[in-house]
Design an enzyme around this catalytic site. Structure first.
Site, PDB file in Angstrom:
ATOM      1  CE1 TYR A 156      -9.461   1.302   1.450  1.00  7.92           C
ATOM      2  CE2 TYR A 156     -10.217   3.018   2.953  1.00  7.92           C
ATOM      3  CZ  TYR A 156      -9.277   2.063   2.602  1.00  7.92           C
ATOM      4  OH  TYR A 156      -8.168   1.863   3.398  1.00  7.92           O
ATOM      5  CE  LYS A 160      -9.786  -1.225   4.164  1.00  9.90           C
ATOM      6  NZ  LYS A 160      -8.919  -2.400   4.339  1.00  9.90           N
TER       7      LYS A 160
HETATM    8  P1  NAP Z   1      -0.358  -0.243  -0.310  1.00  9.22           P
HETATM    9  O1  NAP Z   1       0.893   0.447   0.057  1.00  9.22           O
HETATM   10  O2  NAP Z   1      -1.064   0.122  -1.554  1.00  9.22           O
HETATM   11  O3  NAP Z   1      -0.069  -1.839  -0.300  1.00  9.22           O
HETATM   12  C1  NAP Z   1      -1.103  -2.726  -0.576  1.00  9.22           C
HETATM   13  C2  NAP Z   1      -0.604  -4.156  -0.464  1.00  9.22           C
HETATM   14  O4  NAP Z   1      -1.717  -5.029  -0.740  1.00  9.22           O
HETATM   15  C3  NAP Z   1       0.464  -4.484  -1.504  1.00  9.22           C
HETATM   16  O5  NAP Z   1       1.425  -5.327  -0.898  1.00  9.22           O
HETATM   17  C4  NAP Z   1      -0.312  -5.229  -2.595  1.00  9.22           C
HETATM   18  O6  NAP Z   1       0.461  -6.221  -3.262  1.00  9.22           O
HETATM   19  C5  NAP Z   1      -1.360  -5.943  -1.747  1.00  9.22           C
HETATM   20  N1  NAP Z   1      -2.543  -6.323  -2.537  1.00  9.22           N
HETATM   21  C6  NAP Z   1      -3.392  -5.537  -3.226  1.00  9.22           C
HETATM   22  N2  NAP Z   1      -4.363  -6.267  -3.790  1.00  9.22           N
HETATM   23  C7  NAP Z   1      -4.122  -7.562  -3.448  1.00  9.22           C
HETATM   24  C8  NAP Z   1      -4.762  -8.795  -3.692  1.00  9.22           C
HETATM   25  N3  NAP Z   1      -5.896  -8.861  -4.429  1.00  9.22           N
HETATM   26  N4  NAP Z   1      -4.237  -9.926  -3.179  1.00  9.22           N
HETATM   27  C9  NAP Z   1      -3.112  -9.888  -2.427  1.00  9.22           C
HETATM   28  N5  NAP Z   1      -2.460  -8.753  -2.143  1.00  9.22           N
HETATM   29  C10 NAP Z   1      -2.956  -7.605  -2.650  1.00  9.22           C
HETATM   30  O7  NAP Z   1      -1.455  -0.089   0.859  1.00  9.22           O
HETATM   31  P2  NAP Z   1      -1.282   0.193   2.424  1.00  9.22           P
HETATM   32  O8  NAP Z   1      -1.433   1.633   2.637  1.00  9.22           O
HETATM   33  O9  NAP Z   1      -0.094  -0.502   2.964  1.00  9.22           O
HETATM   34  O10 NAP Z   1      -2.614  -0.499   2.979  1.00  9.22           O
HETATM   35  C11 NAP Z   1      -2.613  -1.758   3.629  1.00  9.22           C
HETATM   36  C12 NAP Z   1      -3.973  -1.967   4.293  1.00  9.22           C
HETATM   37  O11 NAP Z   1      -4.210  -0.914   5.219  1.00  9.22           O
HETATM   38  C13 NAP Z   1      -5.144  -1.930   3.310  1.00  9.22           C
HETATM   39  O12 NAP Z   1      -6.135  -2.850   3.695  1.00  9.22           O
HETATM   40  C14 NAP Z   1      -5.660  -0.513   3.459  1.00  9.22           C
HETATM   41  O13 NAP Z   1      -7.007  -0.391   3.085  1.00  9.22           O
HETATM   42  C15 NAP Z   1      -5.442  -0.284   4.938  1.00  9.22           C
HETATM   43  N6  NAP Z   1      -5.388   1.119   5.339  1.00  9.22           N
HETATM   44  C16 NAP Z   1      -4.410   1.952   4.865  1.00  9.22           C
HETATM   45  C17 NAP Z   1      -4.401   3.290   5.265  1.00  9.22           C
HETATM   46  C18 NAP Z   1      -3.356   4.266   4.803  1.00  9.22           C
HETATM   47  O14 NAP Z   1      -3.472   5.446   5.141  1.00  9.22           O
HETATM   48  N7  NAP Z   1      -2.341   3.864   4.067  1.00  9.22           N
HETATM   49  C19 NAP Z   1      -5.400   3.750   6.136  1.00  9.22           C
HETATM   50  C20 NAP Z   1      -6.357   2.887   6.586  1.00  9.22           C
HETATM   51  C21 NAP Z   1      -6.344   1.562   6.183  1.00  9.22           C
HETATM   52  P3  NAP Z   1       1.134  -5.995  -4.740  1.00  9.22           P
HETATM   53  O15 NAP Z   1       1.928  -4.731  -4.684  1.00  9.22           O
HETATM   54  O16 NAP Z   1       1.980  -7.216  -4.906  1.00  9.22           O
HETATM   55  O17 NAP Z   1       0.002  -5.912  -5.712  1.00  9.22           O
END
Ligand code: NAP
Length: 248
Positions: A156, A160
């Protein structure tokens, strides 16, 4: 005048979490939102209706961001439906955590494919249309972990960190055509992704956050609105941390 009035935005992975909050905030600010999902079809359809009720011409597309062919087909479909793309948000992301000693090749490949190759796939597919219009804002969602590293997340963190290098390079390549490319680095945000973590890990994270709380998806979305809008026309090649001063 709303901050994104009339802009066409494409957001990957907006069925849940941060992507969903961005779609909602963009629509509130007057944008028309095309967005993707992979498996959460019902949630995507429900979001599409919600955004339409807010006055946004919204449409959900099922598309695997990690597939080059699907990304190209998606860009073509969105351009056919909306005629242009002003803002691209590369948000889709996954975790497959494991210590390196136990990490499988599949866990490595899945995370690099969904988190890093996807950014290449979509940016390349959308770039030509932006170059033609000589305008656009590309926002890549990276992570604080891409800068600090994190035990158990070598795949991961590498994906990133790659996104940050990609962002800086693309900003240099296409800046002369008035296209901006920035990244947002969220810290510890309350979504299903972090919901999977056990309580001890959550406690340890919270101790390292001076604001003493997890961030909300809307707080990341607010930063995305800023980078998508004409409030940030001289900002490119940057990584904006949204992390409560998290210091690990
Ligand atoms: P999440 O709640 O797990 O949601 C992930 C989203 O990505 C879902 O809508 C999922 O769609 C979609 N997705 C996954 N694989 C995919 C693919 N191959 N093609 C298209 N869509 C896909 O995650 P989140 O926390 O909102 O994270 C969003 C972004 O922020 C990510 O890049 C993550 O790495 C980054 N981020 C998050 C955090 C945190 O603390 N949450 C911190 C730093 C960075 P489906 O449900 O339809 O599969």
């Amino acid at each position: 005048m709303k901050l994104l009035e009339g802009k066409i935005a494409l957001i990957t992975g907006a069925s849940r979490g941060i992507g969903r909050a961005m779609a909602q905030r963009f629509a509130e600010e007057g944008a028309h939102v095309a967005f993707t999902y992979l498996s959460s079809e019902e949630k995507a359809k429900q979001l599409e209706e919600e955004l339409k009720a807010m006055g946004s011409c919204a449409k959900a597309y099922r598309s695997d961001a990690g597939s080059f062919e699907e990304a190209a087909a998606l860009a073509e479909a969105v351009l056919k439906d909306y005629k242009q793309i002003d803002v691209l948000v590369n948000n889709a992301g996954i975790t497959r955590d494991n210590l390196l000693l136990r990490m499988s090749e599949e866990q490595w490949d899945q995370v690099i494919g969904t988190n890093l190759k996807s950014v290449f796939n979509l940016t390349k597919s959308v770039m030509r249309a932006m170059l033609k219009k000589r305008q656009g804002s590309i926002i890549n969602i990276t992570s604080i972990v891409g800068m600090t590293g994190n035990a158990g997340q070598a795949n991961y963190a590498a994906s990133k960190a790659g996104v940050i290098g990609f962002t800086k390079s693309v900003a240099q390549e296409i800046g002369s055509r008035s296209i901006r490319c920035n990244a947002i680095a969220p810290g510890f945000i309350e979504t299903e992704m972090t919901g999977e973590l056990n309580e001890d890990i959550k406690k340890a994270f919270l101790q390292s956050i001076p604001l003493k709380r997890m961030g909300q998806a809307k707080e990341v979305a607010d930063a995305a609105v800023f980078l998508a809008s004409d409030m940030s026309t001289y900002i490119s090649g940057q990584t904006l941390s949204v992390c409560g001063a998290m210091n690990r």
